[in-house]
Design a protein around this motif. Sequence first.
Motif, PDB file in Angstrom:
ATOM      1  N   PHE A  11       0.806  -1.216   0.000  1.00 53.53           N
ATOM      2  CA  PHE A  11       0.000   0.000   0.000  1.00 53.53           C
ATOM      3  C   PHE A  11       0.844   1.274   0.000  1.00 53.53           C
ATOM      4  O   PHE A  11       0.367   2.337  -0.402  1.00 53.53           O
ATOM      5  CB  PHE A  11      -0.939   0.026   1.213  1.00 53.53           C
ATOM      6  N   CYS A  12       2.059   1.211   0.489  1.00 54.83           N
ATOM      7  CA  CYS A  12       2.908   2.407   0.551  1.00 54.83           C
ATOM      8  C   CYS A  12       3.174   2.934  -0.853  1.00 54.83           C
ATOM      9  O   CYS A  12       3.634   2.196  -1.729  1.00 54.83           O
ATOM     10  CB  CYS A  12       4.225   2.091   1.250  1.00 54.83           C
ATOM     11  N   GLN A  13       2.878   4.226  -1.050  1.00 52.00           N
ATOM     12  CA  GLN A  13       3.113   4.880  -2.343  1.00 52.00           C
ATOM     13  C   GLN A  13       4.194   5.959  -2.235  1.00 52.00           C
ATOM     14  O   GLN A  13       4.248   6.872  -3.063  1.00 52.00           O
ATOM     15  CB  GLN A  13       1.803   5.496  -2.850  1.00 52.00           C
ATOM     16  N   CYS A  55      -0.608   8.607   7.282  1.00 49.28           N
ATOM     17  CA  CYS A  55      -0.443   8.043   5.939  1.00 49.28           C
ATOM     18  C   CYS A  55      -1.741   8.128   5.134  1.00 49.28           C
ATOM     19  O   CYS A  55      -2.745   7.538   5.522  1.00 49.28           O
ATOM     20  CB  CYS A  55       0.002   6.591   6.008  1.00 49.28           C
ATOM     21  N   PRO A  56      -1.720   8.822   3.990  1.00 47.33           N
ATOM     22  CA  PRO A  56      -2.931   8.948   3.176  1.00 47.33           C
ATOM     23  C   PRO A  56      -3.331   7.647   2.484  1.00 47.33           C
ATOM     24  O   PRO A  56      -4.439   7.551   1.955  1.00 47.33           O
ATOM     25  CB  PRO A  56      -2.563  10.033   2.155  1.00 47.33           C
ATOM     26  N   GLU A  57      -2.446   6.673   2.464  1.00 41.37           N
ATOM     27  CA  GLU A  57      -2.742   5.385   1.830  1.00 41.37           C
ATOM     28  C   GLU A  57      -3.142   4.316   2.841  1.00 41.37           C
ATOM     29  O   GLU A  57      -3.367   3.165   2.471  1.00 41.37           O
ATOM     30  CB  GLU A  57      -1.519   4.888   1.049  1.00 41.37           C
ATOM     31  N   ALA A  58      -3.200   4.691   4.096  1.00 39.41           N
ATOM     32  CA  ALA A  58      -3.489   3.723   5.163  1.00 39.41           C
ATOM     33  C   ALA A  58      -2.543   2.525   5.110  1.00 39.41           C
ATOM     34  O   ALA A  58      -2.939   1.383   5.354  1.00 39.41           O
ATOM     35  CB  ALA A  58      -4.954   3.263   5.123  1.00 39.41           C
ATOM     36  N   ALA A  59      -1.290   2.817   4.769  1.00 37.40           N
ATOM     37  CA  ALA A  59      -0.293   1.746   4.665  1.00 37.40           C
ATOM     38  C   ALA A  59       0.324   1.386   6.013  1.00 37.40           C
ATOM     39  O   ALA A  59       0.964   0.344   6.134  1.00 37.40           O
ATOM     40  CB  ALA A  59       0.813   2.159   3.695  1.00 37.40           C
ATOM     41  N   ILE A  60       0.134   2.258   7.000  1.00 38.15           N
ATOM     42  CA  ILE A  60       0.694   1.993   8.326  1.00 38.15           C
ATOM     43  C   ILE A  60      -0.366   1.284   9.156  1.00 38.15           C
ATOM     44  O   ILE A  60      -1.515   1.721   9.225  1.00 38.15           O
ATOM     45  CB  ILE A  60       1.112   3.306   9.010  1.00 38.15           C
ATOM     46  N   THR A  61       0.023   0.180   9.764  1.00 38.42           N
ATOM     47  CA  THR A  61      -0.915  -0.585  10.572  1.00 38.42           C
ATOM     48  C   THR A  61      -0.299  -0.857  11.937  1.00 38.42           C
ATOM     49  O   THR A  61       0.922  -0.887  12.097  1.00 38.42           O
ATOM     50  CB  THR A  61      -1.259  -1.929   9.912  1.00 38.42           C
TER      51      THR A  61
HETATM   52 FE1  F3S Z   1       4.364   5.269   2.525  1.00 41.18          FE
HETATM   53 FE2  F3S Z   1       2.354   6.341   3.794  1.00 41.18          FE
HETATM   54 FE3  F3S Z   1       4.774   6.813   4.590  1.00 41.18          FE
HETATM   55  S1  F3S Z   1       2.493   6.043   1.595  1.00 41.18           S
HETATM   56  S2  F3S Z   1       6.044   6.728   2.765  1.00 41.18           S
HETATM   57  S3  F3S Z   1       3.755   4.830   4.603  1.00 41.18           S
HETATM   58  S4  F3S Z   1       3.117   8.293   4.515  1.00 41.18           S
END
Ligand code: F3S
Length: 63
Positions: A11-13, A55-61
């Motif tokens: 999910f990280c962008q 995180c706008p992608e909700a990639a952090i859990t």
């Molecule tokens: Fe990735 Fe979200 Fe950080 S997209 S770089 S985890 S702010």
Amino acid sequence: MTNKVSVDQDFCQAHGRCYAVFPDLFEPDDEGRAQVKNHGAVPESNTVDEILAVCPEAAITSV
Ligand code: F3S
């Protein structure tokens, strides 16, 4: 409540907000995607919720 977080690489962008706001907890890899530092241990001065919200992608859990 857990006190660790991780980054889902699917999910990280590479927005970079996490390591800009929480440089003690995240660092970028060669492509700008986030990696946790210190095994993702959340500093006592922060809450898990405020870290997840960055995180706008909700990639952090939380883990
Ligand atoms: Fe990735 Fe979200 Fe950080 S997209 S770089 S985890 S702010």
